[in-house]
Motif scaffolding. Sequence first.
Motif, mmCIF file in Angstrom:
data_model
loop_
_atom_site.group_PDB
_atom_site.id
_atom_site.type_symbol
_atom_site.label_atom_id
_atom_site.label_comp_id
_atom_site.label_asym_id
_atom_site.label_seq_id
_atom_site.Cartn_x
_atom_site.Cartn_y
_atom_site.Cartn_z
ATOM 1 N N LYS A 136 -4.937 -20.352 -5.763
ATOM 2 C CA LYS A 136 -6.000 -19.917 -6.674
ATOM 3 C C LYS A 136 -7.263 -19.557 -5.905
ATOM 4 N N LYS A 137 -7.514 -20.279 -4.826
ATOM 5 C CA LYS A 137 -8.668 -19.956 -3.979
ATOM 6 C C LYS A 137 -8.514 -18.568 -3.363
ATOM 7 N N LYS A 138 -7.249 -18.179 -3.106
ATOM 8 C CA LYS A 138 -6.971 -16.886 -2.474
ATOM 9 C C LYS A 138 -6.944 -15.739 -3.483
ATOM 10 N N GLY A 139 -6.982 -16.074 -4.784
ATOM 11 C CA GLY A 139 -7.064 -14.989 -5.757
ATOM 12 C C GLY A 139 -6.063 -15.001 -6.892
ATOM 13 N N LEU A 140 -5.145 -15.969 -6.933
ATOM 14 C CA LEU A 140 -4.215 -16.037 -8.054
ATOM 15 C C LEU A 140 -4.854 -16.764 -9.230
ATOM 16 N N VAL A 153 -0.273 -7.937 -3.498
ATOM 17 C CA VAL A 153 -0.621 -7.796 -4.920
ATOM 18 C C VAL A 153 -1.924 -8.536 -5.223
ATOM 19 N N MET A 154 -2.075 -9.716 -4.626
ATOM 20 C CA MET A 154 -3.319 -10.476 -4.800
ATOM 21 C C MET A 154 -4.521 -9.656 -4.326
ATOM 22 N N ASP A 155 -4.361 -8.982 -3.204
ATOM 23 C CA ASP A 155 -5.445 -8.161 -2.668
ATOM 24 C C ASP A 155 -5.784 -7.000 -3.604
ATOM 25 N N ILE A 156 -4.742 -6.387 -4.175
ATOM 26 C CA ILE A 156 -4.957 -5.297 -5.133
ATOM 27 C C ILE A 156 -5.707 -5.821 -6.362
ATOM 28 N N GLY A 157 -5.312 -7.015 -6.836
ATOM 29 C CA GLY A 157 -5.980 -7.617 -7.982
ATOM 30 C C GLY A 157 -7.454 -7.845 -7.723
ATOM 31 N N GLU A 183 0.837 -1.203 0.000
ATOM 32 C CA GLU A 183 0.000 0.000 0.000
ATOM 33 C C GLU A 183 0.872 1.253 0.000
ATOM 34 N N PHE A 184 1.917 1.224 0.831
ATOM 35 C CA PHE A 184 2.831 2.360 0.938
ATOM 36 C C PHE A 184 3.489 2.665 -0.409
ATOM 37 N N LEU A 185 4.038 1.630 -1.048
ATOM 38 C CA LEU A 185 4.763 1.848 -2.301
ATOM 39 C C LEU A 185 3.832 2.078 -3.482
ATOM 40 N N GLN A 187 -9.258 -6.240 -5.510
ATOM 41 C CA GLN A 187 -9.901 -4.936 -5.334
ATOM 42 C C GLN A 187 -10.289 -4.312 -6.672
ATOM 43 N N TYR A 188 -9.405 -4.467 -7.678
ATOM 44 C CA TYR A 188 -9.645 -3.841 -8.979
ATOM 45 C C TYR A 188 -10.129 -4.838 -10.035
ATOM 46 N N SER A 189 -10.407 -6.077 -9.619
ATOM 47 C CA SER A 189 -10.890 -7.131 -10.532
ATOM 48 C C SER A 189 -9.935 -7.355 -11.702
ATOM 49 N N ILE A 190 -8.645 -7.442 -11.376
ATOM 50 C CA ILE A 190 -7.615 -7.703 -12.384
ATOM 51 C C ILE A 190 -6.978 -9.051 -12.079
ATOM 52 N N PRO A 191 -6.916 -9.969 -13.056
ATOM 53 C CA PRO A 191 -6.291 -11.270 -12.805
ATOM 54 C C PRO A 191 -4.805 -11.129 -12.472
ATOM 55 N N VAL A 192 -4.358 -11.918 -11.487
ATOM 56 C CA VAL A 192 -2.965 -11.862 -11.033
ATOM 57 C C VAL A 192 -2.268 -13.189 -11.322
ATOM 58 N N ILE A 193 -1.095 -13.105 -11.906
ATOM 59 C CA ILE A 193 -0.248 -14.264 -12.189
ATOM 60 C C ILE A 193 1.005 -14.149 -11.329
#
Length: 377
Positions: A335-339, A309-313, A269-271, A315-321
């Motif tokens: 994958k369950k957590k968002g990746l 990064v997963m949390d940001i993804g 969040e800071f960066l 939040q903005y509905s962007i897939p994260v790899i």
Amino acid sequence: MKILLIPDKFKGSVTAEGVIKALSKGILKSMPETKVFKVMASDGGDGFLDAIQNYISLERVEGDTIDPLGRPSRAYYLYNESNSTAYVELAKASGIELLSNADLNVMETSTIGTGIQIKDAITRGAKNIIIGLGGSATNDGGTGIAHALGYRFMDDKDNLLAPKGKNLSLISKISKMDDSFWKGISFTAVNDVTNPLFGKEGAAYVYAKQKGADSGQIESLDEGLRNLAYTVQNTMGVDHALLPGTGAAGGTAYGLKTFFNAEFISGIEFLFKLAGIPQLLKETSIDYIITGEGKIDEQTLHGKLIKGVMDIGLQYSIPVIAVCGKLAIDPIELKKKGLMAVLEVLDTTKPLQYSMDNASKLIEKTIFNYFENQKSI
């Protein structure tokens, strides 16, 4: 296609900047028209100051301090005179990378060296101290920093105790010398872990093994952290032990919160704010975010950079790899957590050292193959 890269370093193998270069080459080889956005990130651990310097021009202040075992050393912090803000990276004076494997002894290490840096920054005129946590060689509950800034820890016979892991269980009394030196100073602890101070998910049980502790020492350190929290509650009337994140850097986050009323902020969040990423994500339609680190394991889910990064993804509905050197956790869990996908670059047909030495090429090849395969789906 627009892709945002926010990887961590592959520790001992390739820097975060190197990971970004390798990912970019692989992506552009597969999809030359892609626009690649890059963020030099840090979860608050080693590399914190390097990440900051990518976005702000700051004065580098180098000075004498001590390493985790109390030996004379030199370390630097960053200072912004215009707003009286100092940026301190715990790993510079209290980091595990400062010690050889033979020197690892978490029972004896201390954060005093970081406290010396903070004291120097305050003497220089700093009103805001922002401390990046992570990469520590310590498990002293932040008592080293507290000692450097005027706190004293005693046993039940009023003997002064050195602020180190092995002495936590002996602390019976806490006194505070003149606090006018740092009164009114704002402290902020930057880290991306969610561990409490003690318990099976706490500082000792989760992190002390990698700092050289055996099972008996881990149990002793956990008991010591419990005793510190108990003594603090009895003498100071505060109890932050179960607050998420207080287990960061061997409990240093707990010490900063308890002794200096530090605010907590996640490294990502800071960066992100520093790099203007929230604005980018609002104004630009990003197709993928790609992150990564050398090893993805259970600790990743406790709040390392990838978790942020997963949390940001989400939040903005962007897939994260995520790309990693070694995968040591069930990918289904991730994958369950968002990746969306987890890509391991390790070449299992060759010795580990081969993958360490050729990580950049393997990262480039892995991400290239991934997007080539996506074309056929």
